[in-house]
Write an enzyme that holds these catalytic residues in place. Structure first.
Site, mmCIF file in Angstrom:
data_model
loop_
_atom_site.group_PDB
_atom_site.id
_atom_site.type_symbol
_atom_site.label_atom_id
_atom_site.label_comp_id
_atom_site.label_asym_id
_atom_site.label_seq_id
_atom_site.Cartn_x
_atom_site.Cartn_y
_atom_site.Cartn_z
ATOM 1 N N GLU A 494 0.837 -1.194 0.000
ATOM 2 C CA GLU A 494 0.000 0.000 0.000
ATOM 3 C C GLU A 494 0.875 1.248 0.000
ATOM 4 O OE1 GLU A 494 -2.224 -0.628 3.577
ATOM 5 O OE2 GLU A 494 -2.687 -2.684 2.970
ATOM 6 N N GLU A 525 -3.749 -7.189 3.032
ATOM 7 C CA GLU A 525 -2.446 -7.695 3.472
ATOM 8 C C GLU A 525 -2.214 -9.176 3.153
ATOM 9 O OE1 GLU A 525 -3.002 -3.874 5.413
ATOM 10 O OE2 GLU A 525 -4.300 -5.646 5.208
ATOM 11 N N GLN A 547 2.230 -2.094 5.776
ATOM 12 C CA GLN A 547 2.432 -0.696 6.131
ATOM 13 C C GLN A 547 2.809 -0.493 7.600
ATOM 14 O OE1 GLN A 547 -0.668 2.704 5.483
ATOM 15 N NE2 GLN A 547 0.550 2.455 3.628
ATOM 16 N N ASP A 550 1.260 -3.774 13.076
ATOM 17 C CA ASP A 550 -0.061 -4.213 13.527
ATOM 18 C C ASP A 550 -0.816 -4.928 12.411
ATOM 19 O OD1 ASP A 550 0.662 -1.295 14.268
ATOM 20 O OD2 ASP A 550 -0.354 -2.032 16.068
ATOM 21 N N TYR A 551 -0.622 -4.458 11.169
ATOM 22 C CA TYR A 551 -1.382 -4.994 10.043
ATOM 23 C C TYR A 551 -0.891 -6.374 9.606
ATOM 24 C CZ TYR A 551 -2.821 -0.076 9.537
ATOM 25 O OH TYR A 551 -3.296 1.192 9.748
ATOM 26 N N HIS A 592 -1.071 1.445 14.668
ATOM 27 C CA HIS A 592 -0.086 2.008 13.742
ATOM 28 C C HIS A 592 1.300 2.136 14.365
ATOM 29 C CE1 HIS A 592 -3.797 2.763 11.863
ATOM 30 N NE2 HIS A 592 -3.478 3.782 11.110
#
Length: 689
Positions: A494, A525, A547, A550-551, A592
């Site tokens: 992303e 993801e 990105q 956490d993701y 984030h």
């Protein structure tokens, strides 16, 4: 063409199918053999010779049709209903089917996984004994199956995406030899209709439509997900109806073909025509195969008579694909009933012979181990040792765990003894433990000449003219150097393209190297990682950009169950050197900027985890990993992008060895071991002593 072939051709109006009588007969006999293997395999589980069984009965004819469209260089990512397809493409065999069912660790007998996976988890070996890639363009290729439902879908997307890159990126012209013939390869996928409810299915189909990649996905629709009917799973009880919005209009989309799973000629024609369009035009397609049956139910864990109505069971008997194909062969005069019965009798006998050979090959070396132990125990004497020896000797079915358990029990009974017999038994236990550790635990990480642990360490070099810049510029210049050095390197994620990453680490690089080297994706993801995984299996060097750390949770199942275990579960037969680049460890919250490192460390055994303390260390780690062949996660510390660092003169070339501690400050009072963002905190504390 034979007279029988001429007669068959006349029965197929307007058909140009490459079908002779001999080909039809061979297909039928393979389908029948596959069904017998499923029936016998179930019996082997129920009698205790295998732990679990899940088979491809009911899908045989559709498998055969799909196999007719498969070509050398093509790839598969599928699941456990595909045994007939694997045999038709010669990527597996009946004997290997039984060897895996029994869990034989001998790669000569069970090359897919060396007994490390359940039955019907298929793969081919696209690495040689030194861990180097073979020429996949000359082979039929199957990526290694996984059991997490729909977990192979993101990887399927990546296998197809590699063809797009090889066709559309001229920078790969000089490095595609052995890996691609100008992107002409199709990625074949299979999935059960119930599994289409999973998010990874939807991510992959949507991404395939956006990317326009040569993906041919078959959905085997037998009306149930174990005991749950399709009416409780899928809107309108039809995945093809739900997906109609994906069908191309004046915009690119996904072609959808609906075929009946018992109609042999329609299936062959549908696959040949549909896959040719996928191959030539890089147009993704879904083949929804309906009216399939499941003669033995879902697996050996339950009986389908408990949840299917009498009408449904009647339908499954009447529309069984092998029964229908048999009737069609006789109706067309290709063969008479007595001929068909003769083939069936011979093929049934051949399958049983393959089972017996696989069982004997599996048991023979274990019996030899058992006999060695029995001899040691009888030399030792004593009531306990004699009893254990007798029990082992009388066993008609033995396992290595039985042998080791017996040896340890006997050793425990001799505690306190200092006899030669105990020493001999102890030697057996220790040696057998080492053998079994290698047999079952090897290849978690790459041990090839290209292992990141074998990349020579090259220190960062500085001079009086070395500039001091924001940390992000160290990474930018380092990635720039690597993109120029190796055209196989690309990044997907992303905001990595036009924006150059939210922290501007790739700023300007898309304009320099093109959209196929730095590619923006949607927020998905799992399939970003899947794109990278499939491409890495096909010889490319992908960077999967997540990105924020956490993701990574959105892709954790694929990272843990698939990427981390590929090398282990194929006993070194496959690899996917993906670098997962992400950012986090800011230590100021959970969104984030979080740091779920305990999750990552425990879930990703098989993937190196690197958390550099600054961007220069990060650059050196990337340089090491990009020259290696083991997957890794690099977590860049979010606090560091605007902190000043000196840019090494040998940017893109210096390397940081993995797993080697770096001493940042020497002292005499206390030792602090830490990593990432914590290093700055520890150094600040040391200065304040």
């Amino acid at each position: 063409m034979t007279a029988e072939g001429d007669r068959l051709a006349k029965t197929l109006p307007n058909s140009k199918l490459p079908l002779t009588a001999e080909a039809v007969i061979a297909d039928y006999r393979l389908a029948y053999s596959s069904r017998r293997a499923s029936v016998i395999g179930r019996a082997e589980v129920l009698r205790g010779n295998a732990t679990f069984g899940i088979f491809g009965d009911g899908k045989e004819v559709a498998n055969l049709a799909m196999a007719r469209a498969f070509r050398p260089g093509d790839w598969r990512a599928g699941y456990y209903r595909d045994q007939t397809f694997m045999w038709a493409t010669r990527m597996s065999s009946v004997r290997e089917f039984f060897a895996q069912l029994y869990g034989d660790p001998n790669l000569d007998a069970e090359p897919a996984s060396g007994g490390r996976q359940m039955g019907n988890h298929f793969s081919t070996r696209f690495l040689d004994e030194s861990g180097q890639f073979r020429r996949s363009v000359d082979m039929a290729n199957s990526s290694s199956d996984v059991s997490n439902v729909a977990g192979w879908m993101p990887r399927l997307l990546g296998l197809a995406y590699a063809s797009k890159l090889y066709r559309d990126n001229p920078q790969l012209e000089d490095v595609q030899d052995g890996f691609s013939k100008r992107g002409n390869e199709v990625a074949f996928g299979t999935i059960g209709d119930a599994s289409t409810s999973e998010g990874q299915f939807w991510e992959a189909v949507n991404a395939a439509g956006v990317l326009q990649v040569p993906m041919a996905l078959s959905v085997w629709d037998d009306g149930y997900g174990i005991s749950v009917p399709i009416s409780a799973e899928t809107t309108k009880s039809s995945i093809s109806e739900v997906l109609r919005g994906f069908i191309p209009d004046d915009r690119p989309g996904v072609d959808i073909h609906v075929l009946r799973g018992w109609d042999y000629t329609a299936l062959v024609e549908g696959y040949l025509r549909g896959v040719e369009k996928v191959r030539s035009g890089h147009k993704p397609a879904i083949f929804h195969i309906v009216e399939l049956t499941q003669p033995q139910g879902h697996s050996t864990s339950g009986s389908h008579e408990r949840y299917k109505s009498k009408d449904r069971l009647r339908f499954e008997k009447e529309f069984d694909c092998i029964t229908r194909m048999r009737e069609w062969i006789i109706e067309q005069g290709i063969a008479g009933p007595s001929q068909v019965e003769g083939w069936e009798a011979a093929d049934k006998e051949a399958v049983e012979a393959a089972r017996d050979l696989a069982w004997e090959a599996y048991q023979h070396p274990i019996r030899e181990d058992r006999d060695r132990l029995v001899a040691i125990l009888r030399r030792a004497g004593g009531h306990e040792a004699e009893a254990i020896a007798a029990g082992l000797a009388e066993s008609t079915k033995v396992t290595r765990s039985m042998v080791m358990a017996g040896a340890r029990r006997a050793l425990a009974s001799m505690r306190g003894s200092d006899s030669a017999a105990r020493s001999e038994l102890l030697g057996f236990v220790e040696a057998y433990g080492r053998e079994n550790s290698e047999r079952y635990n090897s290849h978690v990480y790459s041990n090839s000449p290209e292992s990141p642990l074998k990349v020579p360490a090259t220190p960062a070099a500085y001079s009086d003219t070395s500039p001091t810049l924001d940390g992000r510029m160290v990474l930018l210049r380092n990635f720039d150097a690597n993109f120029a050095r190796d055209p196989r390197i690309f990044v997907v994620g992303e905001d990595v393209g036009r924006l150059g990453d939210v922290n501007l680490v790739f700023e300007g690089l898309q304009a320099k190297y093109g959209e196929l080297r730095l590619t923006d994706t949607g927020i998905r993801e799992a399939t970003i990682l899947g794109q990278a995984t499939g491409c890495a299996m096909r010889g490319l060097k992908p960077i999967c950009d997540i990105q924020y750390l956490d993701y990574l949770m959105y892709a954790l199942e694929n990272a843990s169950d698939d990427l981390a275990t590929i090398h282990w579960r194929t006993v070194g037969g496959q690899k996917a050197p993906v670098i997962i680049r992400t950012k986090g460890h800011r230590l100021v919250g959970i969104w984030h900027s979080g740091s779920p490192m305990a999750v990552v460390l425990h879930a990703l055994r098989g993937i190196y985890v690197a958390v550099p303390r600054n961007m220069t260390q990060a650059a050196g780690m990337y340089n090491t990993l990009l020259r290696g062949d083991n997957p890794a996660v690099v977590v860049e510390v979010l606090n560091g992008y605007r902190l000043k660092e000196r840019v090494p003169d040998n940017i893109g070339e210096f390397t940081v060895p993995l797993g080697v501690p770096e001493v940042l400050r020497e002292g005499t009072d206390v030792t602090v071991v830490t990593y990432g963002a914590c290093c700055a905190i520890a150094l600040d504390a040391a200065r304040r002593r």
